[in-house]
Design an enzyme around this catalytic site. Structure first.
Site, mmCIF file in Angstrom:
data_model
loop_
_atom_site.group_PDB
_atom_site.id
_atom_site.type_symbol
_atom_site.label_atom_id
_atom_site.label_comp_id
_atom_site.label_asym_id
_atom_site.label_seq_id
_atom_site.Cartn_x
_atom_site.Cartn_y
_atom_site.Cartn_z
ATOM 1 N N GLU A 155 31.782 -0.497 25.734
ATOM 2 C CA GLU A 155 30.844 -0.747 24.628
ATOM 3 C C GLU A 155 30.725 0.443 23.679
ATOM 4 O O GLU A 155 30.404 0.270 22.507
ATOM 5 C CB GLU A 155 29.453 -1.131 25.170
ATOM 6 C CG GLU A 155 28.648 -0.029 25.850
ATOM 7 C CD GLU A 155 28.963 0.175 27.322
ATOM 8 O OE1 GLU A 155 30.059 -0.243 27.764
ATOM 9 O OE2 GLU A 155 28.136 0.783 28.037
ATOM 10 N N LYS B 73 0.839 -1.196 0.000
ATOM 11 C CA LYS B 73 0.000 0.000 0.000
ATOM 12 C C LYS B 73 0.878 1.251 0.000
ATOM 13 O O LYS B 73 1.637 1.494 0.939
ATOM 14 C CB LYS B 73 -0.909 -0.005 1.233
ATOM 15 C CG LYS B 73 -1.927 -1.138 1.214
ATOM 16 C CD LYS B 73 -2.950 -0.879 0.121
ATOM 17 C CE LYS B 73 -4.029 -1.941 0.086
ATOM 18 N NZ LYS B 73 -4.832 -1.858 -1.148
ATOM 19 N N CYS C 55 30.592 -0.208 34.535
ATOM 20 C CA CYS C 55 30.197 0.985 35.288
ATOM 21 C C CYS C 55 29.447 0.590 36.561
ATOM 22 O O CYS C 55 30.084 0.138 37.512
ATOM 23 C CB CYS C 55 29.400 1.936 34.413
ATOM 24 S SG CYS C 55 29.536 3.625 35.029
ATOM 25 N N HIS D 155 32.966 2.597 30.083
ATOM 26 C CA HIS D 155 32.037 1.873 29.202
ATOM 27 C C HIS D 155 32.742 1.442 27.923
ATOM 28 O O HIS D 155 32.754 2.201 26.946
ATOM 29 C CB HIS D 155 30.876 2.802 28.807
ATOM 30 C CG HIS D 155 29.946 3.135 29.920
ATOM 31 N ND1 HIS D 155 28.803 2.419 30.167
ATOM 32 C CD2 HIS D 155 29.990 4.114 30.849
ATOM 33 C CE1 HIS D 155 28.169 2.951 31.207
ATOM 34 N NE2 HIS D 155 28.860 3.980 31.639
HETATM 35 N N1 GLN Z 1 25.139 5.108 39.154
HETATM 36 C C1 GLN Z 1 26.560 4.884 39.070
HETATM 37 C C2 GLN Z 1 27.337 6.194 39.152
HETATM 38 O O1 GLN Z 1 26.790 7.254 38.928
HETATM 39 C C3 GLN Z 1 26.924 4.133 37.815
HETATM 40 C C4 GLN Z 1 26.697 4.913 36.561
HETATM 41 C C5 GLN Z 1 26.650 4.071 35.319
HETATM 42 O O2 GLN Z 1 26.510 2.867 35.378
HETATM 43 N N2 GLN Z 1 26.711 4.708 34.160
HETATM 44 O O3 GLN Z 1 28.506 6.200 39.422
#
Ligand code: GLN
Length: 541
Positions: A511, A188, A383, A509
């Site tokens: 990732e 469509k 983290c 992080h």
């Molecule tokens: N809450 C935790 C801090 O502020 C971890 C933060 C997170 O995992 N990005 O340190």
């Protein structure tokens, strides 16, 4: 300056970001320098204060920008490192215009959406185009054409088309939905026609239409769209449901999108060949993996997979490198409170505890870390996952039963995770964490050293809390070795548990820097350990 605008019609969630990223990848594969901008028409200045449940994960850039997850797609597909100026929001635009007004920059004038807001939008786009030195900048317009919020951006885009010249310098790509009624029904095209009409009402006729459909569009449907929407027939592109997002560049390539753009914009590619060989083998490893491991992702936003998008992509990248499919088992951390951990975790080959904020779900994550530690299951904490691992070891190895992070229990007798000093007097919530790329020194001979292949690395951060220096010595004596530290040696960045096959966690992080051809080392460590764990379990050599 050459710009390609990518807009969306009919509904949101059509994969505009993946389309924009894929076009970028194809142009890059021909040796062109590409860059990308994401426009988010919301009033927030950035994504930093948003709940992942609404928009998916908050992606972090090298310069600490907290942005929409589509910038992650751009970085991954086009192998770029972008800065905060590549994220434009209504909040940022209005803030600068209002600040300018207060400084008297428009003295005597009435400040209006046209020209003041639109000029600010154009100025920011031009700055990125200039600073990036890109041959072409792809600009994705968030939201759906017709939304009130996106009007000033469409108007700025229209003006840019007029200022710079449509076709050669500016192209508009419109992505839409082509529904199919019934299982053997026809495609469509009416919703597409309506949304193009809406776009034309803003003075923008699209140059390319990309139709999302559950199957490939027939030539008849393509011809109909071309006719009604006034585009070339070869500029109607079909994107059927893909087996992986990483297949989309190849789907677009097979229909000649990149060649069409290069031709229309008179771009000068370094090569006319498609240099997509590495991409094809990467995709092949995803689609036809030689083995599978199951990785539990223990979080509290598991109902929306986009909340952990970069984690999932990092697992995909590392899995592809080993031709291994990481089958992700999402576990809501609260479920670990009401169930024996073994009932949820005994069938997995690895456990990943990602980042997070706030107390909900924390105890379940601690239970997951304990289960991984005690049962020799490969574990990666990121983290909050790093902080959780530290709390777990403090409680159950050091015997500090009430150890906690002061984020969750400000009165804990053993604050093994505590607020960073510079955070103590902070009241504003936006952009005030320890953010962005920071240098981490990695100890020689550690697992991290092995995986990174170097001792000085740079990774992205987003946190307020850290390992309390008063507990470092005791934790290390208990076997929780800090093998990564900030360059001044004060902040703990990586933990590795002695005597465990793979119990590793990082304050940063990894990732966010994972790329298809260059996956996150710590995730690679997890996948490798999971493969070994599974082989041992099943007795495979
Ligand atoms: N809450 C935790 C801090 O502020 C971890 C933060 C997170 O995992 N990005 O340190």
């Amino acid at each position: 300056m050459k710009l390609i605008f990518v807009s969306g019609g009919v509904i949101s969630g059509l994969g505009k970001g993946i389309t924009a990223s894929s076009i970028g990848r194809l142009l890059k594969a021909r040796g062109l320098k590409v860059s990308a901008i994401k426009i988010d028409p919301y009033l927030n200045i950035d994504a930093g204060t948003m709940n992942p449940f609404e928009h998916g994960e908050v992606y972090v850039l090298n310069d600490g920008g907290e942005v929409d997850l589509d910038l992650g797609n751009y970085e991954r597909f086009m192998d770029l490192e972008l800065g905060s100026d590549h994220s434009i929001t209504t909040g940022k635009i209005y803030k600068s215009v209002i600040e300018n007004e207060r400084h008297g920059e428009y003295l005597g004038k009435t400040v209006q959406i046209i020209p003041h807001i639109t000029d600010e939008i154009k100025r920011r786009i031009a700055n990125v185009a200039r600073d990036s030195g890109a041959d072409v900048v792809i600009i994705e317009l968030g939201g759906t054409v017709g939304d009130i919020e996106s009007m000033p951006f469409l108007e700025a885009a229209r003006q840019l088309g007029r200022d710079l010249g449509r076709g050669e310098n500016i192209m508009f790509v419109h992505t839409t939905l082509i529904p199919i009624m019934g299982s053997v029904g026809e495609e469509k095209t009416k919703p597409t026609q309506h949304s193009v009409k809406e776009l034309m009402g803003m003075g923008i006729g699209p140059d390319i239409i990309i139709g999302r459909c559950s199957r490939s569009l027939t030539q008849t449907a393509k011809a109909k769209i071309a006719m009604f929407c006034d585009v070339d027939e070869k500029a109607v592109i079909s994107t059927p449901d893909a087996r992986s997002i990483y297949e989309v560049p190849l789907i677009l390539e097979s229909q000649g999108v990149a060649d069409y753009i290069i031709d229309r914009m008179k771009l000068k590619p370094l090569t006319t060949k498609r240099n997509m060989k590495d991409w094809e083998s990467f995709l092949n490893n995803i689609l036809e993996p030689k083995k599978t491991v199951t990785i539990a992702l223990v979080g509290k936003y598991t109902a929306l997979a986009d909340s952990y998008l970069s984690q999932l992509e990092a697992l995909t990248h590392t899995g592809a490198k080993r031709s291994c499919k990481p089958a992700v088992k999402f576990i809501d951390s609260d479920d670990l409170l009401h169930n024996e951990p073994a009932s949820l975790l005994s069938d997995v080959d690895g456990i990943l505890v990602p980042g997070g904020f706030g107390i909900r779900g924390v105890e379940g994550k601690i239970a997951a870390a304990q289960y991984a530690r005690e049962n020799g299951i490969p574990f990666l904490g990121v983290c909050l996952g790093f902080q959780i691992a530290t709390v777990e070891i403090s409680r159950h190895v050091l015997g500090l039963e009430e150890a906690n992070s002061t984020e969750f229990d400000p009165e804990t007798p053993d604050p093994v995770i505590s607020l960073m000093h510079e955070q103590e007097n902070i009241e504003d919530m936006g952009a005030t964490m320890r953010l962005g790329a920071q240098t981490v020194m990695v100890a020689k001979g550690s697992k991290a050293n092995d995986l990174y292949g170097k001792t000085v690395i740079s990774e992205r951060h987003r946190h307020r809390y850290e390992v309390n220096p008063n507990y470092i010595q005791r934790l290390e004596e208990a076997g929780w070795k800090f093998t990564g530290k900030s360059d001044d040696g004060r902040r703990m960045e990586i933990g590795e548990l002695e005597g465990h096959p793979y119990f590793v966690a990082s304050q940063f992080h990894p990732e966010f820097r994972s790329r298809p051809m260059n996956p996150s080392p710590l995730h690679l460590g997890l996948i490798d350990a999971a493969i070994r764990f599974k082989d041992d379990k099943t007795g495979t050599q």
